[in-house]
Design a protein around this motif. Structure first.
Motif, PDB file in Angstrom:
ATOM      1  N   LEU A  60       1.205   5.315   0.309  1.00 15.38           N
ATOM      2  CA  LEU A  60       0.594   6.603   0.644  1.00 15.38           C
ATOM      3  C   LEU A  60       1.547   7.679   0.113  1.00 15.38           C
ATOM      4  O   LEU A  60       2.573   7.972   0.727  1.00 15.38           O
ATOM      5  CB  LEU A  60       0.408   6.708   2.170  1.00 15.38           C
ATOM      6  CG  LEU A  60      -0.123   8.028   2.732  1.00 15.38           C
ATOM      7  CD1 LEU A  60      -1.387   8.483   2.021  1.00 15.38           C
ATOM      8  CD2 LEU A  60      -0.389   7.882   4.228  1.00 15.38           C
ATOM      9  N   TYR A 115      -9.666  -8.205  -4.063  1.00 14.77           N
ATOM     10  CA  TYR A 115      -9.991  -6.768  -4.056  1.00 14.77           C
ATOM     11  C   TYR A 115     -11.278  -6.523  -4.833  1.00 14.77           C
ATOM     12  O   TYR A 115     -11.380  -6.873  -6.016  1.00 14.77           O
ATOM     13  CB  TYR A 115      -8.847  -5.954  -4.675  1.00 14.77           C
ATOM     14  CG  TYR A 115      -9.028  -4.466  -4.465  1.00 14.77           C
ATOM     15  CD1 TYR A 115      -8.402  -3.830  -3.412  1.00 14.77           C
ATOM     16  CD2 TYR A 115      -9.853  -3.722  -5.298  1.00 14.77           C
ATOM     17  CE1 TYR A 115      -8.589  -2.469  -3.180  1.00 14.77           C
ATOM     18  CE2 TYR A 115     -10.051  -2.368  -5.086  1.00 14.77           C
ATOM     19  CZ  TYR A 115      -9.415  -1.744  -4.021  1.00 14.77           C
ATOM     20  OH  TYR A 115      -9.611  -0.403  -3.793  1.00 14.77           O
ATOM     21  N   ILE A 131      -9.067   0.009   1.212  1.00 15.22           N
ATOM     22  CA  ILE A 131      -8.744   1.390   0.808  1.00 15.22           C
ATOM     23  C   ILE A 131      -9.081   1.538  -0.666  1.00 15.22           C
ATOM     24  O   ILE A 131      -8.702   0.683  -1.484  1.00 15.22           O
ATOM     25  CB  ILE A 131      -7.257   1.729   1.065  1.00 15.22           C
ATOM     26  CG1 ILE A 131      -6.940   1.557   2.560  1.00 15.22           C
ATOM     27  CG2 ILE A 131      -6.937   3.148   0.598  1.00 15.22           C
ATOM     28  CD1 ILE A 131      -5.512   1.819   2.947  1.00 15.22           C
ATOM     29  N   ASP A 132      -9.830   2.586  -0.993  1.00 12.03           N
ATOM     30  CA  ASP A 132     -10.291   2.773  -2.379  1.00 12.03           C
ATOM     31  C   ASP A 132     -10.191   4.256  -2.737  1.00 12.03           C
ATOM     32  O   ASP A 132      -9.763   5.062  -1.914  1.00 12.03           O
ATOM     33  CB  ASP A 132     -11.735   2.252  -2.494  1.00 12.03           C
ATOM     34  CG  ASP A 132     -12.046   1.734  -3.884  1.00 12.03           C
ATOM     35  OD1 ASP A 132     -11.710   2.435  -4.866  1.00 12.03           O
ATOM     36  OD2 ASP A 132     -12.640   0.641  -3.998  1.00 12.03           O
ATOM     37  N   TYR A 188       0.863  -1.175   0.000  1.00 13.84           N
ATOM     38  CA  TYR A 188       0.000   0.000   0.000  1.00 13.84           C
ATOM     39  C   TYR A 188       0.906   1.233   0.000  1.00 13.84           C
ATOM     40  O   TYR A 188       1.786   1.350   0.850  1.00 13.84           O
ATOM     41  CB  TYR A 188      -0.916   0.009   1.234  1.00 13.84           C
ATOM     42  CG  TYR A 188      -1.572   1.354   1.426  1.00 13.84           C
ATOM     43  CD1 TYR A 188      -2.358   1.901   0.408  1.00 13.84           C
ATOM     44  CD2 TYR A 188      -1.393   2.094   2.585  1.00 13.84           C
ATOM     45  CE1 TYR A 188      -2.923   3.161   0.546  1.00 13.84           C
ATOM     46  CE2 TYR A 188      -1.961   3.350   2.732  1.00 13.84           C
ATOM     47  CZ  TYR A 188      -2.725   3.876   1.712  1.00 13.84           C
ATOM     48  OH  TYR A 188      -3.274   5.121   1.838  1.00 13.84           O
ATOM     49  N   PHE A 235      -9.555   9.889  -0.301  1.00 13.55           N
ATOM     50  CA  PHE A 235      -9.650   8.452  -0.578  1.00 13.55           C
ATOM     51  C   PHE A 235     -10.902   7.909   0.094  1.00 13.55           C
ATOM     52  O   PHE A 235     -11.679   8.661   0.679  1.00 13.55           O
ATOM     53  CB  PHE A 235      -8.405   7.726  -0.053  1.00 13.55           C
ATOM     54  CG  PHE A 235      -7.173   7.975  -0.908  1.00 13.55           C
ATOM     55  CD1 PHE A 235      -6.805   7.072  -1.899  1.00 13.55           C
ATOM     56  CD2 PHE A 235      -6.405   9.119  -0.737  1.00 13.55           C
ATOM     57  CE1 PHE A 235      -5.685   7.307  -2.702  1.00 13.55           C
ATOM     58  CE2 PHE A 235      -5.288   9.362  -1.530  1.00 13.55           C
ATOM     59  CZ  PHE A 235      -4.928   8.454  -2.510  1.00 13.55           C
ATOM     60  N   VAL A 246      -3.130   0.123  -3.780  1.00  6.94           N
ATOM     61  CA  VAL A 246      -3.986   0.076  -2.590  1.00  6.94           C
ATOM     62  C   VAL A 246      -4.252  -1.375  -2.221  1.00  6.94           C
ATOM     63  O   VAL A 246      -3.997  -2.285  -3.025  1.00  6.94           O
ATOM     64  CB  VAL A 246      -5.335   0.805  -2.821  1.00  6.94           C
ATOM     65  CG1 VAL A 246      -5.149   2.302  -2.904  1.00  6.94           C
ATOM     66  CG2 VAL A 246      -6.035   0.272  -4.068  1.00  6.94           C
TER      67      VAL A 246
END
Ligand code: HDD
Length: 699
Positions: A143, A425, A345-346, A141, A222, A341
């Motif tokens: 950020l 996912y 988390i989308d 993931y 997000f 992601v």
């Protein structure tokens, strides 16, 4: 290194680390080389032979050592660490690394500037990148954040334009790593959506003291998705435990010459000293039902969500505890992507984010030379990777068997898509409908109100710094019309601000009344209200022959005990003898160091030391610059007399209760033999924690 921890990612990287101790030199084919200093020639003075495979290989590898630098964020520095969540975030997200407080998720963080090229200076006025790769059990993931919570533009299609405008001008590639030139401000006045971001860029946020002392913001909105499939809008924050602190512009410019690696050296040294930088992860969460409850569009990336309206909830902590082994292999080859992601988390429909989702993968295909860069050690997930993708430049896996497609029967359809229960996912099922149009939402039309809010939130000193920054940046613009248009544009933010910009850039004051009518402020964005901590700060102690040993050692012990780093500086390197005969070594000199590289200054006692200090012009440059840059000064005994012949003298006040000279409370702390030394060091350390004493500049 002892203080560096091992985690899953570190163990994985261990398989790739190579050390060449006690080994023989070989070619890349493993053939031992008997001479690497002379090429193979026909006769001692004859031409080099083509058959010299060692020469050919060595030279070819060298010729190909460079890869393209990042098109933005070219200069950066990476460090390893770990992240732990404080408590399960189950109500908002099913992301596994945000559930169990006992799980330490390995991270790699790359801090960067945006505009300058790879070799540019660290302390330029610019946005800082703050990209974090979490190696989670669900996969990587990323950020991919900045140290400013908003952006220049609202739609990603404008990104090439804003970057072309801010980068060096194309005819002569001048100027490097700065927005202070015509094309950038031409862009600004033609895009009023930049107003809010420009206010932040002109503020102290754009000249951080340290990567360890800046916030990180995911900027874009997000979505968190929980087990039930319910979505919440979320913005991500990093909050530094040391508070948010900045340099002074004059200091930043001088550091760029004295130590262009200032920020990377700072974090590298801090980690090596065991002062592990810590950042808390914060989230601002908005219920989907509340999407339209605000006087701004929550999908507009030129707006932040004021913390006073949507509190930042601290949900976990990241500790950066290990330096990289190899800059190129780790920092340079790291590939971040906001599209990386994990389940839970989308994305939102923020039009800047939507465009970012394309750009990162695309740029890395060029920079890292093909589609297999996920196999480079720093980019490899710790989660297993199984799919039917094959081949391409630099393929590292040896995929066995004939099957490289799905669906297949020959391998029982493996690797098989995962079900919901198996954490496959699932993209958030948002209902969207509309016409295909190239149009900006009218809810993005307000370009000024939050810029006014930001201006209102600044302290007097911060406001002055913003005005000074405008004078510098716009003052470098040659086109007078553009300078005038900057004044007129920022009149929409605040009339007083625009009038003061005008004064410094040879433009007319605004002809219209200014401002947006916004009177509110957001105290959370002012650095005046940040955490004040002396820990890990760097203190310069000037040292000349004849210093008095005991008080100096006492000060040194107290400062080091409070977690500060102290360096002894003299007019030249080497041993310096005290008045009592003890010796201490000056590890830095006026030639190799400068006041701009420190947070505070100590002048020791001793009559002979004072006489010696006074002999050097550089002593006064050091002292006066420290004072000018609003940094604390501590002086004891005869050392305090030195202040009388410096710029500090102006702050001298009469103290009816004492025969000593007393300096007004502006971060200048002195002590005389009869006084309480412990009280002095405590006061001095507190003054360092205050960071800068702006009253000297504005009072
Ligand atoms: Fe970006 C790099 C952060 C907008 C396109 N960006 C990059 C890096 C950071 C950010 C920290 C450096 C990553 C690293 O250390 O390797 N960028 C942001 C933030 C933005 C943003 C917080 C605003 C929300 N970026 C943005 C837009 C686009 C890009 C709108 C294009 C549509 N960014 C890129 C890129 C880069 C990049 C061209 C250059 C190198 C790379 O990606 O790997 O794709």
């Amino acid at each position: 290194m002892d203080n560096q921890s091992k985690n899953e990612k570190d163990s994985q990287l261990e398989d790739y680390r190579v050390e060449h101790k006690n080994t023989k030199l070989t070619t890349n084919q493993g053939v031992r080389v008997n001479d690497t200093d002379n090429s193979l020639k026909t006769g001692e003075r004859g031409p080099t032979l083509m058959e010299d495979f060692h020469f050919r290989e060595k030279m070819t590898h060298f010729d190909h050592e460079r890869i393209p630098e990042r098109v933005v964020h070219a200069r950066g520095f990476g460090v390893h660490g770990e992240f732990q969540v404080y408590k399960p975030l189950t109500k908002w997200t099913k992301a596994k690394f945000l559930q169990d407080p006992s799980v330490k998720t390995p991270v790699f963080v790359r801090f960067s500037t945006v505009v300058g090229s790879r070799g540019s200076a660290d302390t330029v006025r610019d946005v800082r990148g703050f990209a974090t790769k979490f190696y989670t059990e669900d996969g990587n993931y990323d950020l991919v954040a900045n140290n400013i919570p908003i952006f220049f533009i609202q739609d990603a299609i404008k990104f090439p334009d804003v970057v072309h405008a801010i980068k060096p001008e194309p005819d002569n590639e001048i100027p490097q790593a700065t927005a202070a030139h015509d094309t950038f401000w031409d862009f600004v006045v033609n895009h009023t959506e930049t107003a809010h971001m420009i206010m932040w860029l002109m503020s102290d946020r754009a000249i951080p003291r340290s990567f360890r002392m800046m916030e990180g913001f995911g900027v874009n909105t997000f979505r968190f998705i929980n087990e039930e499939g319910k979505g919440h809008f979320v913005k991500f924050h990093w909050k530094p435990k040391l508070g948010v602190h900045s340099l002074v512009w004059d200091e930043a410019q001088k550091i760029a010459g004295k130590d262009p690696d200032f920020h990377r050296r700072d974090i590298w040294d801090a980690i090596n000293n065991g002062d592990f930088p810590e950042f808390e992860l914060g989230v601002q969460v908005i219920e989907e039902e509340q999407e339209f409850n605000f006087d701004f569009d929550i999908l507009d990336p030129t707006k932040f969500w004021p913390e006073e309206q949507v509190p930042v909830q601290l949900v976990g902590k990241m500790t950066l505890n290990r330096n990289q082994n190899n800059f190129f292999a780790e920092t340079e080859q790291a590939a971040f992507h906001p599209g990386n992601v994990v389940p839970g988390i989308d994305f939102s429909n923020d039009p800047l984010l939507q465009g970012r989702l394309f750009s990162y993968q695309d740029t890395q295909l060029l920079r890292l030379g093909g589609p297999n860069f996920h196999e480079i050690p720093i980019n490899r997930p710790t989660a297993p990777v199984h799919n039917n993708q094959r081949d391409g430049f630099h393929q590292m896996s040896i995929d066995k068997g004939k099957v490289s497609y799905s669906a297949n029967s020959l391998r029982q359809n493996a690797p098989e898509p995962a079900t919901d229960a198996e954490n496959g996912y699932v993209h958030y099922q948002e209902k969207v409908e509309g016409y295909k149009i190239r149009q900006r939402s009218s809810s993005f039309n307000d370009h000024y109100r939050q810029a006014t809010l930001f201006w209102n939130s600044m302290s007097a000193a911060e406001k002055q710094h913003i005005i000074d920054a405008f004078h510098f940046e716009v003052g470098k613009v040659k086109d007078k019309q553009i300078r005038q248009r900057v004044v007129d544009m920022f009149n929409h933010v605040d009339g007083g601000l625009a009038a003061q910009i005008a004064q410094g850039v040879g433009a007319n004051p605004p002809s219209q009344p200014g401002g947006t009518g916004i009177t509110a402020s957001s105290p959370a964005v002012s650095q005046e209200n940040t955490i004040k901590e002396a820990r890990t700060r760097k203190v310069a102690m000037l040292l000349e022959g004849g210093f008095s040993f005991e008080p100096l050692m006492q000060a040194l012990t107290s400062l080091q005990g409070a977690g500060l780093q102290v360096e002894l500086i003299s007019h030249q390197l080497g041993m310096v003898t005290s008045e009592e005969g003890q010796q201490l070594e000056a590890m830095k000199s006026y030639t190799t160091a400068g006041s701009v590289m420190y947070d505070a200054l100590v002048i020791p006692g001793g009559q002979q030391c004072l006489n010696n200090l006074s002999m050097h012009k550089d002593t006064f440059t050091f002292l006066n610059d420290t004072f000018k840059h609003a940094k604390p000064i501590g002086a004891f005994d005869e050392g305090a007399d030195l202040l009388m012949s410096s710029d500090v003298q102006g702050t001298l006040i009469a103290d009816p209760e004492s025969t000593n000279q007393v300096f007004s409370d502006l971060g200048v702390v002195t002590v005389r033999k009869a006084d309480d030394f412990t009280a002095f060091t405590n006061e001095f350390i507190q003054a360092i924690g205050q960071h800068r004493h702006w009253m000297r500049q504005t009072g």
